[in-house]
Design a protein around this motif. Structure first.
Motif, short mmCIF file in Angstrom:
data_model
loop_
_atom_site.label_atom_id
_atom_site.label_comp_id
_atom_site.label_asym_id
_atom_site.label_seq_id
_atom_site.Cartn_x
_atom_site.Cartn_y
_atom_site.Cartn_z
N LEU A 185 -37.52 -13.52 -53.76
CA LEU A 185 -38.40 -14.06 -52.38
C LEU A 185 -39.57 -15.20 -52.75
N THR A 212 -35.89 -16.57 -48.73
CA THR A 212 -35.39 -15.80 -48.61
C THR A 212 -33.57 -16.07 -49.56
N ASN A 271 -41.97 -9.58 -47.91
CA ASN A 271 -40.43 -8.33 -48.74
C ASN A 271 -39.59 -8.22 -47.16
N CYS A 302 -41.78 -18.05 -46.08
CA CYS A 302 -41.65 -17.80 -47.01
C CYS A 302 -39.56 -17.29 -47.39
#
Length: 120
Positions: free
Chosen positions: A4, A24, A99, A22
């Protein structure tokens, strides 16, 4: 391996805006609800915004403290989640992390986060 990687933080004056990203890898991004969390010194990490998977409707939720000022969005083609932050306040100063999210908690190992500092 799950990664991440947050970016986009920085120093901004109160009232200003920032857009966090973000990216991933190592997860099936499209099926996960995603969240942006923040942690300031001496405080617990808190969930500030979340977005459901598109297949679940893509609904968004916000903490009361950021409602109307922050907008979370996702691009499943890029495995990326964004947080647009407007009308920033000094109390928004924190390390922001993303997350996969379930019941208000992050699922995977945390990345380094990105620091947002709002000067008053």
């Amino acid at each position: 391996q799950v990664q991440l990687v947050e970016s986009g933080g920085g120093l901004v004056q109160a009232g200003g805006s920032l857009r966090l990203s973000c990216t991933t890898s190592g997860i099936v991004f499209s099926i996960n609800a995603m969240g942006w969390f923040r942690q300031s010194p001496g405080k617990q990490r808190e969930l500030v915004a979340s977005i459901m998977s598109i297949m679940s409707g893509g609904n968004t939720n916000y903490a009361d403290s950021v409602k109307g000022r922050f907008t979370i969005s996702r691009d499943d083609a890029k495995n990326t989640v964004y947080l647009q932050m407007n009308s920033l306040k000094a109390e928004d100063t924190a390390v922001y992390s993303c997350n996969a999210e379930a019941s208000g908690y992050g699922i995977y190992v945390w990345g380094k986060g990105t620091l947002v500092t709002v000067s008053s």
